[in-house]
Scaffold this motif. Structure first.
Motif, PDB file in Angstrom:
ATOM      1  N   UNK A 286      23.589  10.351  62.834  1.00  0.00           N
ATOM      2  CA  UNK A 286      23.757   9.090  62.101  1.00  0.00           C
ATOM      3  C   UNK A 286      25.218   8.799  61.803  1.00  0.00           C
ATOM      4  N   UNK A 287      26.034   9.865  61.748  1.00  0.00           N
ATOM      5  CA  UNK A 287      27.470   9.691  61.485  1.00  0.00           C
ATOM      6  C   UNK A 287      28.250   9.358  62.750  1.00  0.00           C
ATOM      7  N   UNK A 288      27.574   9.348  63.921  1.00  0.00           N
ATOM      8  CA  UNK A 288      28.243   8.959  65.153  1.00  0.00           C
ATOM      9  C   UNK A 288      28.593  10.087  66.088  1.00  0.00           C
ATOM     10  N   UNK A 289      28.158  11.303  65.803  1.00  0.00           N
ATOM     11  CA  UNK A 289      28.414  12.435  66.706  1.00  0.00           C
ATOM     12  C   UNK A 289      27.388  12.376  67.840  1.00  0.00           C
ATOM     13  N   UNK A 290      27.763  11.764  68.965  1.00  0.00           N
ATOM     14  CA  UNK A 290      26.789  11.480  70.021  1.00  0.00           C
ATOM     15  C   UNK A 290      26.373  12.715  70.804  1.00  0.00           C
ATOM     16  N   UNK A 291      27.081  13.823  70.648  1.00  0.00           N
ATOM     17  CA  UNK A 291      26.710  15.045  71.373  1.00  0.00           C
ATOM     18  C   UNK A 291      26.051  16.079  70.460  1.00  0.00           C
ATOM     19  N   UNK A 292      25.738  15.703  69.230  1.00  0.00           N
ATOM     20  CA  UNK A 292      25.234  16.679  68.257  1.00  0.00           C
ATOM     21  C   UNK A 292      23.960  17.365  68.727  1.00  0.00           C
ATOM     22  N   UNK A 293      23.074  16.632  69.400  1.00  0.00           N
ATOM     23  CA  UNK A 293      21.775  17.190  69.774  1.00  0.00           C
ATOM     24  C   UNK A 293      21.880  18.244  70.867  1.00  0.00           C
ATOM     25  N   UNK A 294      23.016  18.310  71.557  1.00  0.00           N
ATOM     26  CA  UNK A 294      23.136  19.276  72.647  1.00  0.00           C
ATOM     27  C   UNK A 294      23.092  20.715  72.144  1.00  0.00           C
ATOM     28  N   UNK A 295      23.408  20.929  70.905  1.00  0.00           N
ATOM     29  CA  UNK A 295      23.364  22.286  70.355  1.00  0.00           C
ATOM     30  C   UNK A 295      22.108  22.537  69.531  1.00  0.00           C
TER      31      UNK A 295
ATOM     32  N   UNK B  94      21.973  12.857  75.645  1.00  0.00           N
ATOM     33  CA  UNK B  94      20.540  12.587  75.806  1.00  0.00           C
ATOM     34  C   UNK B  94      19.836  12.451  74.461  1.00  0.00           C
ATOM     35  N   UNK B  95      20.136  13.308  73.530  1.00  0.00           N
ATOM     36  CA  UNK B  95      19.567  13.189  72.195  1.00  0.00           C
ATOM     37  C   UNK B  95      20.344  12.161  71.405  1.00  0.00           C
ATOM     38  N   UNK B  96      19.665  11.091  70.953  1.00  0.00           N
ATOM     39  CA  UNK B  96      20.377   9.968  70.341  1.00  0.00           C
ATOM     40  C   UNK B  96      19.591   9.471  69.127  1.00  0.00           C
TER      41      UNK B  96
ATOM     42  N   UNK C   4      22.073  -9.430  77.614  1.00  0.00           N
ATOM     43  CA  UNK C   4      20.848 -10.182  77.371  1.00  0.00           C
ATOM     44  C   UNK C   4      19.590  -9.383  77.651  1.00  0.00           C
ATOM     45  N   UNK C   5      19.729  -8.070  77.787  1.00  0.00           N
ATOM     46  CA  UNK C   5      18.604  -7.202  78.121  1.00  0.00           C
ATOM     47  C   UNK C   5      18.134  -6.433  76.901  1.00  0.00           C
ATOM     48  N   UNK C   6      16.867  -6.098  76.883  1.00  0.00           N
ATOM     49  CA  UNK C   6      16.349  -5.222  75.848  1.00  0.00           C
ATOM     50  C   UNK C   6      17.066  -3.886  75.955  1.00  0.00           C
ATOM     51  N   UNK C   7      17.712  -3.473  74.890  1.00  0.00           N
ATOM     52  CA  UNK C   7      18.518  -2.252  74.915  1.00  0.00           C
ATOM     53  C   UNK C   7      17.616  -1.023  74.931  1.00  0.00           C
ATOM     54  N   UNK C   8      18.001  -0.019  75.715  1.00  0.00           N
ATOM     55  CA  UNK C   8      17.208   1.207  75.758  1.00  0.00           C
ATOM     56  C   UNK C   8      17.355   1.997  74.470  1.00  0.00           C
ATOM     57  N   UNK C   9      18.461   1.795  73.756  1.00  0.00           N
ATOM     58  CA  UNK C   9      18.667   2.403  72.446  1.00  0.00           C
ATOM     59  C   UNK C   9      19.024   1.281  71.474  1.00  0.00           C
ATOM     60  N   UNK C  10      18.224   1.118  70.443  1.00  0.00           N
ATOM     61  CA  UNK C  10      18.454   0.027  69.488  1.00  0.00           C
ATOM     62  C   UNK C  10      19.616   0.319  68.551  1.00  0.00           C
ATOM     63  N   UNK C  11      20.091   1.567  68.534  1.00  0.00           N
ATOM     64  CA  UNK C  11      21.206   1.936  67.661  1.00  0.00           C
ATOM     65  C   UNK C  11      22.497   1.271  68.152  1.00  0.00           C
TER      66      UNK C  11
END
Length: 723
Positions: free
Chosen positions: A70-79, A476-478, A522-529
């Motif tokens: 939630x704080x923006x660490x986009x690679x956090x889930x890799x660990x 991948x984890x987002x 204009x496309x439905x986003x795969x991630x709404x975040x």
């Protein structure tokens, strides 16, 4: 239309014709001099020799992971892992082949065929016939061969068989002929499987020729075969007694007659006629595949798809390979892959009037629910259930994951797997208690899991995974994958319908979920975040889950989101040309009323040489990797382009391709409890509805929308003008 044939025997096991009863499978080559039938069984998976796999116990670290994401660490889930290497589920494998050898000669008048309405595979030439089916009534592989001299044995030597497989043969002469057994113990395991074949010989003599038997001067030979997977030793005496009692002195025809009511009734519920050229309909399957744009090919693939789907479903729903394989080295373990493949394969079951398939899926889910509970507790610290992305049929634990495939983070699986069961309940107008209980557990999971919010106070799904893709600027984890948002919302609202006493809380939770996002294209986003960019070139279409199989996004109620979903579909690439990706694309396009896009997606598959002569399919073009996705999914595409329904809506001819100008679809079921027969030509269309209950639905055609009143037991005839 209701079978296929070939003028030569199968040279490859992939081209062998198929029969099955959802437990045992038979793959038939049809060679008159070396009659081979590969026997399979849904329970046959090879132990991997390791300790039993369980889900990773990560719940204690979940709050910290959520904070970082939630704080923006986009690679956090890799660990977010316990450090284990990727572990595949136990691989599916064949049992053995039944071989009947006879003196070589020049066969004349050869033909092999499979009758979809009976499940019978036949091969014949001058002086020889072979007939095989797998009985739904008696759970046995039945084969009759007419030839005077035969050498008969059970042969385990199939491609990829492990060298450490411990195999023992048995052969015993009996009053009716002989009893053959084959026991195979897996390397390094106390698990094994045993095949038992009762050989009934009419006329002539029978002699032992270890490890099999030989007949001379026989009028015919009848074989009844079963396979059992077990631990330790299996006593074959009661198995042999059961086969002998089952036979009871009856003929092949009598055994077939017991099977037919269960198989034929299911198969014949739905038919599709595309007004194909009779001369094309008479061609062998290989001949039709050489003419990929002909209506006769679509007719036969529709029929074959329903036949193979029905034949593969019973104890379990279909695997990646259906119920069949001729090789121990099955791609992706021949598993049940639950993040698209199984879901696509079973998609047609409710509308195509195959409750047998839905019941197989329901049984699969029931047996795994306790494992799903452990997944929820171990990974997320939650009550309720979380489905895995892969299963071997024995385990429902989420242990197949890696950095690039963090499948243990995926929470939408239970909702997708339960969707056909909910559709089936809508069709019959009653709630199944097992489905109701499972839905309550899914909702309970979301009650515990959905605790974090965005800056606007909307609930966020975190961590979130969109199979099997990643943001262009993230890992991948987002957060807030569109699929996860749709699944959570749908699961909570559906559970609320089944459980009125808890509906208020679950609906309130669903209402707090974040909305979908439309991106800069204009496309439905795969991630709404916000800030996560789309990766368009991918085989999966997980983000369009709200369009298909759900009804959350549609052209009638949510036109703005439907337009964005259509733009997302336009931008989606095919990546590695997987058959499931093309047909998933077609299903979404049909829901969005884009017949041209449906036609293009179908053309990718039909022109890409995805089908074997058996009319079973491959995962990639040029018949690369035996895989049932295309074969089993194609009927769903053809139904969706002709008839769509919800509990309150009927859509007729929403996405008819131009190259299907006329035809007739009979017997499809709608989710408001009416069967539909639909006939169409360039001059117009006619639909006959046979409702099972009284209600009003909204009818959509090319002319617009109007209310439609239906009365239980009274046929309603609709006439539509030219499109």
């Amino acid at each position: 239309m209701h079978g296929t044939w070939e003028p030569v025997p199968a040279a490859r096991w992939e081209d062998g014709f198929l029969s099955g009863n959802g437990r045992h499978g038979a793959l038939v080559f049809g060679d008159p001099h070396d009659v081979r039938v590969i026997v399979t069984h849904h329970t046959l998976v090879r132990p991997d020799g390791g300790a039993p796999a369980r889900p990773p116990r990560l719940a204690a670290g979940l709050p910290a992971l959520q904070d970082r994401l939630l704080a923006g660490d986009v690679t956090a889930a890799e660990s977010f892992t316990d450090g284990r290497p990727l572990r595949w589920v136990q691989p599916f494998h064949p049992a053995f082949q039944i071989r009947l050898r006879r003196p070589a000669g020049a066969p004349r008048g050869y033909r092999r065929s499979v009758d979809f309405a009976t499940g019978e595979v036949t091969a014949a030439c001058d002086g020889w016939t072979s007939r095989v089916f797998v009985s739904r009534a008696d759970d046995v592989v039945v084969q009759q061969v007419t030839a005077p001299d035969l050498g008969i044995l059970l042969d385990h030597r199939l491609p990829g068989a492990p060298p450490g497989l411990s195999v023992g043969h048995g052969a015993l002469l009996t009053p009716e002929g002989a009893l053959l057994t084959l026991r195979a113990r897996y390397p390094g395991s106390d698990r094994a499987y045993t095949g038992v074949t009762l050989v009934v010989v009419t006329g002539g003599t029978t002699a032992l020729t270890t490890p099999g038997v030989r007949t001379e001067g026989a009028e015919s030979v009848l074989l009844l075969t079963r396979v059992r997977r077990h631990t330790g030793e299996l006593d074959v005496v009661p198995e042999a007694r059961q086969l002998r009692d089952l036979w009871g002195g009856e003929s092949y025809e009598a055994l077939l007659a017991r099977h037919l009511p269960r198989h034929r009734t299911a198969y014949e519920r739905v038919t599709l006629d595309l007004a194909a050229d009779p001369a094309e309909r008479a061609l062998p399957g290989s001949g039709l595949l050489a003419r990929p744009r002909g209506a006769a090919l679509l007719e036969r693939l529709f029929a074959a798809g329903r036949y193979h789907l029905l034949s593969a479903a019973g104890l379990n729903p279909p695997r990646l390979t259906g119920l069949w394989t001729g090789d121990w080295d099955t791609a992706w373990s021949g598993a049940f892959t639950l993040d698209a493949n199984l879901n696509l394969q079973t998609a047609s079951a409710p509308a195509a009037a195959l409750p047998e398939v839905t019941e197989a899926l329901a049984g699969f889910i029931r047996r795994q629910l306790s494992d799903w509970r452990e997944n929820a507790a171990a990974v997320f610290g939650a009550r309720g259930v979380v489905a895995p992305a892969h299963s071997d049929g024995e385990s429902g634990f989420a242990y197949h994951f890696s950095r690039e495939y963090p499948l243990h983070l995926w929470t939408a699986g239970a909702d997708w797997l339960l969707k056909p069961l909910v559709d089936h309940d809508e069709i019959r107008g009653a709630h199944d208690p097992g489905t109701a209980a499972a839905l309550a557990e899914v909702a309970s999971f979301y009650e515990d899991f959905l605790t974090r919010t965005d800056e606007d106070g909307r609930l966020a799904v975190v961590p979130s995974y969109s199979p099997e893709n990643r943001p262009a600027n993230g890992s991948w984890g987002a957060v807030n994958a569109a699929m996860d948002l749709s699944a959570a919302r749908h699961a909570l609202l559906t559970a609320a319908r089944y459980h009125p006493e808890r509906a208020e809380a679950w609906r309130a939770l669903a209402d707090r979920l974040a909305p979908h996002r439309i991106n800069a294209d204009g496309a439905l986003a795969e991630w709404a975040w916000p800030g996560l960019d789309d990766t368009y070139d991918h085989r999966h279409l997980s983000h369009l889950y709200g369009v298909w199989p759900l009804d959350e996004i549609n052209p009638y109620d949510t036109p703005r989101l439907a337009a964005a979903a259509h733009r997302a579909l336009e931008l989606r690439g095919a990546e590695n040309d997987s058959a499931h990706g093309h047909l998933h694309h077609a299903l979404v396009a049909a829901r969005l009323r884009d017949g041209d896009r449906v036609a293009r997606a179908l053309a990718h598959v039909l022109d890409g040489d995805f089908f074997h002569a058996s009319l079973m399919s491959a995962h990639y073009p040029n018949r690369d990797v035996y895989n049932a996705d295309a074969a089993h999914t194609l009927p769903a595409v053809l139904i969706e382009m002709l008839v769509q329904s919800t509990p309150t809506r009927l859509v007729l001819l929403p996405a008819l391709p131009a190259d299907c100008p006329a035809g007739e679809l009979r017997g499809v079921w709608t989710r408001f409890g009416a069967a539909v027969d639909l006939t169409w030509t360039p001059r117009g269309a006619r639909a006959v509805l046979r409702p099972g209950r009284t209600l009003r639905v909204e009818l959509h055609t090319s002319s617009g929308a109007q209310p439609l009143d239906l009365v239980a037991g009274e046929d309603r005839v609709l006439t539509l003008g030219p499109r």
